[in-house]
Design a protein around this motif. Structure first.
Motif, PDB file in Angstrom:
ATOM      1  N   SER A   1       0.828  -1.216   0.000  1.00 33.40           N
ATOM      2  CA  SER A   1       0.000   0.000   0.000  1.00 33.40           C
ATOM      3  C   SER A   1       0.856   1.257   0.000  1.00 33.40           C
ATOM      4  O   SER A   1       0.357   2.364   0.137  1.00 33.40           O
TER       5      SER A   1
ATOM      6  N   SER B   1      -6.467   2.182   0.887  1.00 32.50           N
ATOM      7  CA  SER B   1      -5.313   2.509   0.039  1.00 32.50           C
ATOM      8  C   SER B   1      -5.511   2.112  -1.426  1.00 32.50           C
ATOM      9  O   SER B   1      -4.700   2.478  -2.284  1.00 32.50           O
TER      10      SER B   1
ATOM     11  N   SER C   1       3.642   8.740  -0.034  1.00 32.22           N
ATOM     12  CA  SER C   1       2.224   8.831  -0.363  1.00 32.22           C
ATOM     13  C   SER C   1       2.067   9.646  -1.632  1.00 32.22           C
ATOM     14  O   SER C   1       2.965  10.373  -2.038  1.00 32.22           O
TER      15      SER C   1
END
Ligand code: PEP
Ligand code: MG
Length: 592
Positions: free
Chosen positions: A511, A533, A587
């Motif tokens: 993820s 995710s 991210s």
């Protein structure tokens, strides 16, 4: 001055409003004894309070079923069971009859004892059960003390931010989502039953904020950001500006999620990657689907046993497995057999105190030592294979001998089912999780006995690096991009390809955008992750080229240090994905 407090995100969304402080806690109980003649009266009072609490819980269960559905309503079952549990009832009666304690004192003592027994661990699943227990304790004690029901929320205004030390399922169910804009609590976990209900009710929620209930003042303004797990008390103009712009971006992102969920998970140069969800609880299957999951890559079954006093029966297990299988009628559902031990223990197993529980009586070792428990699960799983593409996955396997033993047990259970005329799919698949260096190094041998591999990087990293995955002090050393981990991933992928069996990854690494980029570059064609995710990772997959991922993975394999591995991946992914580091984790630049 505004106060910014960080906790854990528990329910997505962002909200602002005025603080409503709620003191939902255990009331003070005075130590008091009664005359021998009064013992029967205390016994009767205890039974009356139990019956009353069961009645209230049944009412709430029915109200939850009407509002949110039957699956959510089952959240009250553990508490109802607790009120009939011999450990609870007989233990309390003993204190009344032998020590002449008042009903409230006897009940409080017994529950404290049980709580102490369970709180030897900080595992979220055990904390969830403790939270259920606390709900029962608060309710029964207030009743025995003759208090007004403290969970009465009728005085609440519209748009409040509910702040409390912790919440419980029976309390959250009384909350009107039109009145409560957001929730912030000192304690609690994302997997607590009440937090799940908050998600179903779509109330932005942050848990584990530490001191929010002490620092917040009734009526003050507050912002709750359930995506990043932040609470701002008494926000100033610049906080409000951040809130407004994040709210706008989140709205756009939420619309995007629905669109992404429908899209193909295919790289720019046409390589399709299967994206599946990890589930901790069956009720999450619907959310997984809404986030675009193509099947379930890991269904953890420990929720059925952790913190319970008795072993769940075959029928209860079968219903849970079947529910998830039927939620994904066209895709594979990988159900993992009990991964007990380590920091997850059921009370009925009397797990021994061990010096190194993660190296101890864990997972497949427990199951093979306790065939009584394991056979029930295998039978329930076999029965579930008749309701979808259910695959059986074994945790923490080190050795082909373990797989052989499971196959023998399965063959015997299949025989029994056939003789009893109970249907199952004889062509079901059996595979193992690769979670130890032993399994990774011995993958070629294991592949001859398995239909698939799923790499559990959470444990593989822990065992490869000798870094306890739960030790926050060592968090900086727990690095999935360590060259020793990358080489094992490569080895397992290569072996699976040669053996013609499927390999996937179901650890956290999948993820992580950079992790996903590396894994697909190593030719791992299926990734499974916590469902929130999924859209983010699908976006990464759709924005990169397989050829670039392969090239980056080749360079990563030759890199001498973790930092070099990360650098190869960042360079490889280049400008195709807008990456950021948030809370030490890579991210996308979607609102975090
Ligand atoms: C893993 O170890 O990567 C895994 C997915 O299993 P768990 O996190 O449940 O140990
Ligand atoms: Mg694991």
């Amino acid at each position: 001055m505004s106060i910014v407090l960080d906790g854990s995100p528990a329910s997505e969304g962002i909200a602002s409003g005025r603080v409503f402080l709620l003191d939902w806690g255990i009331p003070e109980v005075v130590h008091q004894t009664v005359q021998a003649d009064d013992v029967p009266r205390e016994v009767a009072r205890f039974h009356e309070a139990r019956d009353w609490a069961k009645g209230r819980l049944e009412e709430m269960k029915a109200a939850t079923e009407a509002r949110l559905g039957p699956v959510e309503a089952r959240i009250f079952d553990p508490q109802l069971l607790m009120l009939d549990d011999p450990e609870v009832v007989e233990g309390t009666l003993r204190y009344i009859e032998e020590n002449h304690l008042t009903a409230q004192r006897a009940f409080e003592w017994r529950m404290l004892e049980l709580q102490a027994r369970w709180s030897r661990t900080s595992h979220p699943m055990v904390l969830d059960r403790l939270n259920d227990l606390e709900d029962v304790v608060i309710r029964v004690l207030h009743h025995l003390l003759g208090h007004h029901d403290p969970s009465d929320l009728s005085g609440m205004n519209e748009g409040v931010i509910l702040v409390a030390p912790n919440l419980t399922p029976s309390l959250i169910i009384q909350v009107d989502a039109r009145h409560v804009a957001g929730i912030a609590t000192d304690h609690g976990t994302r997997t607590a039953h009440w937090a799940m209900l908050a998600r179903s009710m779509q109330i932005p929620t942050v848990v584990g904020v530490g001191s929010v209930s002490r620092r917040a003042r009734e009526g003050d303004d507050a912002i709750v950001d359930g995506r990043i797990g932040r609470v701002v008390l008494d926000p100033d103009e610049s906080d409000r500006e951040v809130f407004r712009s994040r709210q706008e971006r989140l709205l756009v992102w939420e619309e995007e999620v629905a669109v992404i969920a429908e899209m193909e998970s295919t790289t720019l140069d046409g390589q399709t990657i299967s994206l599946r969800a990890n589930l901790d609880l069956p009720v999450e299957a619907e959310q997984a689907r809404a986030h675009g999951a193509e099947g379930i890559g890991l269904f953890r079954t420990e929720f059925l046993v952790v913190g319970r006093n008795t072993m769940p029966g075959e029928e209860e297990q079968f219903q849970a497995y079947r529910q998830v299988a039927e939620a994904f009628p066209e895709s594979a559902v990988y159900i993992r057999t009990f991964d007990l031990g380590g920091d997850k223990f059921p009370m009925f197993l009397n797990m021994p105190q061990e010096d190194n529980p993660f190296l101890g009586w864990r997972a497949i070792r427990v199951c093979l030592d306790r065939p009584d428990l394991f056979r029930t699960q295998l039978r329930a799983l076999l029965r579930a294979t008749a309701h979808g593409d259910v695959r059986i996955m074994l945790p923490l396997v080190n050795d082909v001998e373990e797989v052989r033993q499971v196959r023998e047990l399965l063959a015997e259970e299949e025989d029994q089912l056939t003789r009893s005329g109970i249907p199952y799919n004889a062509g079901y698949k059996l595979g193992v999780m690769i979670e130890t260096p032993a399994a990774a190094l011995d993958a070629a041998e294991l592949a001859r006995h398995c239909d698939f591999f799923s790499i559990g990087t959470n444990d593989l990293v822990q065992y490869t690096l000798a870094v306890d995955r739960t030790n926050t002090r060592l968090a900086h050393l727990y690095n999935p991009f360590h060259p020793a981990v990358v080489r094992q991933l490569h080895q397992v992928a290569r072996v699976s390809r040669a053996a013609g069996i499927e390999v996937s990854v179901c650890g956290e690494m999948a993820s992580n955008p950079l992790g996903a980029f590396l894994l697909i570059g190593l030719d791992i064609g299926a990734l499974s992750m916590a469902w929130p995710s999924l859209p983010e990772i699908k976006k990464v997959i759709r924005d990169v080229r397989m050829e670039d991922a392969r090239q980056a993975a080749r360079k990563a394999l030759a890199a001498p240090t973790s930092a070099d591995v990360t650098r190869c991946l960042v360079e490889g992914i280049g400008d195709s994905v807008d990456l950021k580091v948030f809370s030490g984790r890579w991210s996308l630049s979607v609102p975090r």
